[in-house]
Design an enzyme around this catalytic site. Structure first.
Site, PDB file in Angstrom:
ATOM      1  N   GLY A  77       0.811  -1.197   0.000  1.00 50.32           N
ATOM      2  CA  GLY A  77       0.000   0.000   0.000  1.00 50.32           C
ATOM      3  C   GLY A  77       0.850   1.254   0.000  1.00 50.32           C
ATOM      4  O   GLY A  77       1.978   1.274  -0.478  1.00 50.32           O
ATOM      5  N   ILE A  78       0.288   2.297   0.589  1.00 49.93           N
ATOM      6  CA  ILE A  78       0.967   3.581   0.666  1.00 49.93           C
ATOM      7  C   ILE A  78       1.222   3.893   2.138  1.00 49.93           C
ATOM      8  O   ILE A  78       0.465   3.493   3.008  1.00 49.93           O
ATOM      9  CB  ILE A  78       0.105   4.695   0.017  1.00 49.93           C
ATOM     10  CG1 ILE A  78       0.881   6.005  -0.082  1.00 49.93           C
ATOM     11  CG2 ILE A  78      -1.206   4.875   0.756  1.00 49.93           C
ATOM     12  CD1 ILE A  78       0.153   7.080  -0.867  1.00 49.93           C
ATOM     13  N   GLY A  79       2.321   4.564   2.430  1.00 48.23           N
ATOM     14  CA  GLY A  79       2.571   4.963   3.799  1.00 48.23           C
ATOM     15  C   GLY A  79       3.982   4.668   4.242  1.00 48.23           C
ATOM     16  O   GLY A  79       4.836   4.191   3.482  1.00 48.23           O
ATOM     17  N   ALA A  80       4.239   4.945   5.521  1.00 49.52           N
ATOM     18  CA  ALA A  80       5.595   4.848   6.060  1.00 49.52           C
ATOM     19  C   ALA A  80       6.109   3.423   6.076  1.00 49.52           C
ATOM     20  O   ALA A  80       7.291   3.174   5.790  1.00 49.52           O
ATOM     21  CB  ALA A  80       5.626   5.446   7.466  1.00 49.52           C
ATOM     22  N   ILE A  81       5.257   2.447   6.419  1.00 46.78           N
ATOM     23  CA  ILE A  81       5.738   1.070   6.520  1.00 46.78           C
ATOM     24  C   ILE A  81       6.089   0.493   5.145  1.00 46.78           C
ATOM     25  O   ILE A  81       7.175  -0.085   4.986  1.00 46.78           O
ATOM     26  CB  ILE A  81       4.717   0.193   7.268  1.00 46.78           C
ATOM     27  CG1 ILE A  81       4.661   0.615   8.744  1.00 46.78           C
ATOM     28  CG2 ILE A  81       5.084  -1.292   7.157  1.00 46.78           C
ATOM     29  CD1 ILE A  81       3.612  -0.098   9.567  1.00 46.78           C
TER      30      ILE A  81
ATOM     31  N   GLU B   5      -2.645  -3.303  -6.174  1.00 48.29           N
ATOM     32  CA  GLU B   5      -3.755  -2.424  -6.497  1.00 48.29           C
ATOM     33  C   GLU B   5      -3.296  -0.974  -6.566  1.00 48.29           C
ATOM     34  O   GLU B   5      -3.928  -0.159  -7.217  1.00 48.29           O
ATOM     35  CB  GLU B   5      -4.894  -2.570  -5.488  1.00 48.29           C
ATOM     36  CG  GLU B   5      -4.596  -2.052  -4.106  1.00 48.29           C
ATOM     37  CD  GLU B   5      -5.708  -2.342  -3.130  1.00 48.29           C
ATOM     38  OE1 GLU B   5      -5.990  -1.488  -2.292  1.00 48.29           O
ATOM     39  OE2 GLU B   5      -6.294  -3.438  -3.201  1.00 48.29           O
TER      40      GLU B   5
ATOM     41  N   GLY C 231      -8.631  -3.840  -0.707  1.00 46.25           N
ATOM     42  CA  GLY C 231      -8.140  -5.038  -1.385  1.00 46.25           C
ATOM     43  C   GLY C 231      -7.314  -5.952  -0.507  1.00 46.25           C
ATOM     44  O   GLY C 231      -6.669  -6.866  -1.018  1.00 46.25           O
TER      45      GLY C 231
END
Length: 425
Positions: free
Chosen positions: A207-211, A230, A328
């Site tokens: 996904g999106i983000g820091a992790i 996705e 998703g």
């Protein structure tokens, strides 16, 4: 027909129309600004959407009775409205939304989109967000477009002829950007833990983000990674430039990144513009487990808000308060598990509220939504380690999860494991 303003383009909407709004960073926010004024002269409009950008104006109290939002995924612009009862949340797998449209189960009168300028053949592009919009364009009676020359032209399922639009206006404006969040010591440690599970040749979903960004930053010495996801963001760009991500071992669409939307910086949007090595495809396809599993070594990386000691993953709510959506996550958790050599990871910080609350808990909060079931979960990762829950018993799960919880909560969790589950840790 070309018109001059968003309001003129939207004038063809009628009372009771159900409208699909293209979402994510391709949100046609100029049309939404016009929709607020047009809706005041209509009754009972419904706007279907995923996460939308710059759409807060649709939550105005003055629109009650005129327009109501119906979100398949909740974001910052709709979260308050949903939890105040002024908008609706529909839990659903992201892969199933196009099926609702194509089958007629969800009637659709109109679609509003943001597209690129037409090419010499009169074809525009949905650009950085295809998701369920491809399906909406196939069934909507009316299609209204904002033609934005700033929108990248992307390949795959993004093509749409200018003639498909009943009304459109042209205006150049910047796309919403999401800058990479700063890394903390916690996210860096989580990224390192997740990266230790990734092998050469893996096909990644993230996904999106820091992790996700912290994980990708640790993969510079890997080889032949692929992307079937996705969505993706800026974190993949250095690995593409280094040749680490080359998609060479993928069985589906070898040599190409496959996605359904992208969200990030202008550098990311420039990267996907007219790039035939990136395919933006219908989310019914990208998130279909029968498609995902055809790639070997699929590694899905997702996050969560809370995990209980049996391995149930809550990812869409904080108790009864809706925070995001099903999205998703399960599409890819299941697709990865069915893939030859595939694995799935749920990665999350061990605590919330400045360390006052453990995200690993004996029981989920009342009303918390289970997105990934305990039968589907594989790896859970925090900054304190990795818990492998596949084919593990309840007591084995509890022991593994307590071991990766924040140390200050481990003794309490062990007591609760006995009190709540009858498990002696």
């Amino acid at each position: 027909m070309q018109v001059n303003t968003p309001e003129q383009a939207l004038s063809i909407l009628k009372d009771n129309d159900v409208i699909w709004c293209q979402s994510m960073a391709a949100t046609p926010y100029r049309l939404l600004e016009g929709l607020k004024s047009v809706a005041l002269n209509r009754r009972n409009l419904t706007v279907l959407q995923l996460h939308t950008e710059f759409s807060e104006m649709l939550s105005a109290p003055s629109l009650q009775g005129h327009l109501r939002q119906r979100a398949f995924f909740v974001g910052a612009s709709t979260r308050q409205a949903v939890n105040d009862g002024l908008a609706d949340y529909v839990p659903i797998f992201l892969s199933e939304i196009p099926k609702l449209f194509r089958s007629g189960e969800q009637p659709l009168n109109a679609a509003i989109v943001q597209v690129s300028a037409p090419d010499k053949h009169g074809n525009c592009s949905l650009g950085i967000s295809v998701e369920a919009t491809r399906a909406a364009l196939q069934v909507a009676d009316k299609v209204i477009a904002w033609v934005n020359p700033k929108m990248p032209r992307t390949h795959g399922d993004a093509l749409v002829p200018l003639s498909r639009f009943d009304r459109y206006f042209v205006e150049e404006a910047a796309l919403p950007e999401h800058r990479q969040p700063p890394q903390s010591e916690t996210t860096q440690k989580i990224g390192q833990q997740v990266a230790s599970l990734i092998n050469d040749g893996d096909c990644l979903q993230m996904g999106i983000g820091a992790i996700p960004d912290a994980t990708l930053a640790c993969l510079g010495h890997h080889k032949d990674l692929g992307i079937h996801t996705e969505m993706f963001s800026d974190g993949v760009l250095p690995l593409v430039e280094q040749g680490v991500i080359n998609n060479s071992r993928k069985r589906k669409h070898p040599g190409r990144i496959v996605t359904t939307f992208a969200m990030g910086s202008q550098k990311l949007y420039d990267f996907v513009d007219d790039n035939q090595e990136v395919f933006f495809l219908d989310v019914e396809y990208t998130n279909d487990t029968s498609v995902i599993r055809q790639n070997s070594q699929v590694m899905s990386i997702n996050s969560a808000l809370q995990v209980d000691l049996s391995g149930q993953v809550c990812a869409d709510s904080i108790g009864t308060k809706i925070y995001s959506g099903v999205g998703g996550q399960m599409d890819f958790v299941r697709g990865a598990s069915l893939s030859e050599g595939g694995r799935s990871v749920i990665a999350l910080p061990s605590t919330a509220c400045g360390g006052k609350v453990s995200r690993i808990s004996s029981l989920l909060a009342p009303g918390a939504g289970v997105v990934t079931t305990r039968a589907h979960v594989h790896y859970i990762v925090t900054e304190y380690g990795i818990a492998n829950l596949r084919a593990r018993s309840m007591i084995e799960r509890a022991r593994s999860l307590i071991a990766i919880a924040a140390p200050q909560f481990q003794e309490q969790l062990a007591r609760e494991a006995y009190d709540d589950w009858g498990l002696s840790i």
